[in-house]
Design an enzyme around this catalytic site. Structure first.
Site, short mmCIF file in Angstrom:
data_model
loop_
_atom_site.label_atom_id
_atom_site.label_comp_id
_atom_site.label_asym_id
_atom_site.label_seq_id
_atom_site.Cartn_x
_atom_site.Cartn_y
_atom_site.Cartn_z
N ASN A 192 0.85 -1.15 -0.04
CA ASN A 192 0.03 0.15 0.07
C ASN A 192 0.89 1.28 -0.13
O ASN A 192 2.05 1.28 0.61
CB ASN A 192 -1.03 0.00 1.08
CG ASN A 192 -0.37 -0.34 2.48
OD1 ASN A 192 0.73 -0.91 2.75
ND2 ASN A 192 -1.01 0.32 3.38
N CYS B 212 -10.73 -3.61 -4.14
CA CYS B 212 -9.37 -4.74 -4.86
C CYS B 212 -10.16 -5.85 -4.93
O CYS B 212 -9.59 -6.59 -5.98
CB CYS B 212 -8.52 -4.78 -3.57
SG CYS B 212 -7.44 -3.39 -3.39
N GLU C 38 -2.84 -4.63 -3.13
CA GLU C 38 -3.66 -5.41 -4.10
C GLU C 38 -3.27 -4.82 -5.59
O GLU C 38 -3.01 -5.18 -6.74
CB GLU C 38 -4.59 -5.94 -4.10
CG GLU C 38 -5.09 -6.64 -2.88
CD GLU C 38 -5.26 -6.09 -1.51
OE1 GLU C 38 -4.86 -4.99 -1.43
OE2 GLU C 38 -6.01 -6.50 -0.80
N TYR D 21 -5.82 11.77 1.29
CA TYR D 21 -6.02 10.36 1.86
C TYR D 21 -6.70 9.62 0.69
O TYR D 21 -6.25 8.37 0.65
CB TYR D 21 -7.15 10.46 3.10
CG TYR D 21 -6.30 10.86 4.27
CD1 TYR D 21 -4.94 11.05 4.49
CD2 TYR D 21 -7.10 10.90 5.36
CE1 TYR D 21 -4.22 11.65 5.59
CE2 TYR D 21 -6.57 11.11 6.52
CZ TYR D 21 -5.17 11.60 6.66
OH TYR D 21 -4.61 12.05 7.98
N CYS E 147 -10.03 -5.16 0.37
CA CYS E 147 -11.36 -4.18 0.41
C CYS E 147 -12.31 -4.29 -0.67
O CYS E 147 -11.87 -5.17 -1.91
CB CYS E 147 -10.74 -2.81 0.30
SG CYS E 147 -10.17 -2.18 -1.20
N ASN F 255 -1.16 8.64 0.60
CA ASN F 255 -0.94 10.04 0.33
C ASN F 255 -1.49 10.99 1.48
O ASN F 255 -2.59 10.58 1.91
CB ASN F 255 -1.63 10.07 -1.02
CG ASN F 255 -1.12 11.22 -1.74
OD1 ASN F 255 -1.67 12.36 -1.40
ND2 ASN F 255 -0.45 11.20 -2.88
N ALA F 256 -0.92 12.11 1.41
CA ALA F 256 -1.38 12.91 2.51
C ALA F 256 -2.92 13.46 2.01
O ALA F 256 -3.79 13.83 2.68
CB ALA F 256 -0.76 14.14 2.27
#
Ligand code: THU
Length: 133
Positions: A43, A90, A56, A49, A87, A46-47
């Protein structure tokens, strides 16, 4: 099915590369393609989100770059008591390259399989490429 230990080892190794400063939840994933090649991802958060990507997704991108088109077995690795099942997004990404019988091993951070699922169990009555044929 007997799990491919190199597939799971690749997911464990990929997890060590995870970039997850926000959730601190490290995930590794690996997929095996129709040529027997294993591709891994982690994974990458990122800031902003929602721009983060799942392990995956990284593994699937690596597979496409490596010339694979079909996933024959997959593994996801993460820590904690709960199962690190893919999730929803994915599951659909995996569906693009695998059918109901695709086996996905959900493992702890050391690579011990906690439970194996089929994609059909995780994403029943799915919509896939065949729906557009
Ligand atoms: N995550 C994955 O990489 N794969 C999953 O199937 C579940 C969630 C990541 C996304 C996010 O970086 C972190 O785990 C917490 O949700």
């Amino acid at each position: 099915m007997v799990a491919d230990t190199s597939l799971i080892a690749a997911a464990v190794k990929a997890r060590s590369h995870a970039y997850a400063p926000y959730s601190r939840f490290l995930v590794g994933a690996a997929v095996k393609d129709e040529h027997g090649q294993v591709h891994a991802g982690c994974n990458v958060e990122n800031a902003a989100y929602p721009e983060g990507t799942c392990a995956e997704a990284g593994a699937i991108a690596a597979m496409i770059m490596g010339g694979g088109k079909r996933i024959t077995e997959a593994a996801v690795v993460g820590a904690g008591d709960a199962l690190v099942t893919p999730c929803g997004g994915c599951r659909q990404k995996l569906r693009e390259f695998g059918g109901n019988d695709l086996v996905i091993h959900v493992c702890d951070e050391r690579g011990l399989i906690k439970r194996s699922f089929t994609l059909g169990e995780l994403l029943p009555s799915s919509f896939g490429p065949d729906n557009l044929a």
